[in-house]
Write a protein that holds these residues in place. Structure first.
Motif, mmCIF file in Angstrom:
data_model
loop_
_atom_site.group_PDB
_atom_site.id
_atom_site.type_symbol
_atom_site.label_atom_id
_atom_site.label_comp_id
_atom_site.label_asym_id
_atom_site.label_seq_id
_atom_site.Cartn_x
_atom_site.Cartn_y
_atom_site.Cartn_z
ATOM 1 N N ASN A 68 0.679 -1.102 0.079
ATOM 2 C CA ASN A 68 -0.081 0.041 -0.088
ATOM 3 C C ASN A 68 0.968 1.204 -0.029
ATOM 4 O O ASN A 68 1.796 1.386 0.968
ATOM 5 N N THR A 116 -2.013 -0.898 -3.941
ATOM 6 C CA THR A 116 -3.096 0.205 -3.823
ATOM 7 C C THR A 116 -2.614 1.575 -3.152
ATOM 8 O O THR A 116 -1.237 1.525 -2.708
ATOM 9 N N ASP A 118 -4.798 2.935 -0.792
ATOM 10 C CA ASP A 118 -5.840 3.042 0.176
ATOM 11 C C ASP A 118 -5.388 3.381 1.442
ATOM 12 O O ASP A 118 -5.162 2.429 2.318
ATOM 13 N N CYS A 119 -5.280 4.605 1.963
ATOM 14 C CA CYS A 119 -4.966 4.944 3.428
ATOM 15 C C CYS A 119 -5.643 4.527 4.307
ATOM 16 O O CYS A 119 -5.131 4.168 5.466
ATOM 17 N N ASN A 120 -6.963 4.453 4.208
ATOM 18 C CA ASN A 120 -7.986 3.939 5.309
ATOM 19 C C ASN A 120 -7.672 2.537 5.546
ATOM 20 O O ASN A 120 -7.799 2.336 6.621
ATOM 21 N N ALA A 121 -7.235 1.791 4.575
ATOM 22 C CA ALA A 121 -6.984 0.194 4.915
ATOM 23 C C ALA A 121 -5.751 0.169 5.823
ATOM 24 O O ALA A 121 -5.821 -0.821 6.576
#
Length: 133
Positions: A68, A116, A118-121
């Motif tokens: 990520n 990805t 996706d920082c929220n992940a």
């Protein structure tokens, strides 16, 4: 006896190849992967430790996924966090995080593939069962 000798020679060759493969030096990717797992586990242990300073509860969450792209910002934020300087375990963890960041942006820059961004992940990870090797 000749077929037995060839079979024995083949077996020795196969075992030698397996031994060499298991002692091969780590790749950049394998080093980053193992260090990120080590840091994540150390952070979990630090969070669950009863003897650690209360500032540890305020540390930014540290779940690392090297696939990520946001992991780079996560590492920077963790290293730059101004609290807990006096807690040895936190200082050691910050040093490991700094090393991982340096390895990722310098030495392994061309070897890593981010799947990805996706920082929220990284804030709310979906934890998979632990893989046993």
């Amino acid at each position: 006896k000749i077929p037995t000798m060839k079979m024995l020679l083949s077996l020795v060759t196969l075992l030698s190849a397996a031994l060499l493969a298991s002692t091969a030096p780590p790749t950049c990717y394998s080093r980053v992967l193992s260090l990120s797992k080590e840091i994540t586990e150390s952070f979990k242990e630090l969070q669950s430790s009863k003897s650690v300073d209360s500032c540890v509860e305020m540390l930014p969450r540290l779940y690392l996924d090297i696939h990520n792209y946001c992991v780079l910002a996560k590492l920077r934020d963790f290293v730059a966090y101004p609290r807990c300087e006096r807690v040895l375990e936190v200082s050691e963890l910050k040093e490991k995080a700094r090393s991982l960041y340096t390895i990722m942006i310098s030495y392994c820059r061309r070897d890593l593939v981010f799947l990805t961004d996706d920082c929220n992940a990284l804030e709310n990870p979906i934890l998979r069962p632990i893989e046993h090797s």
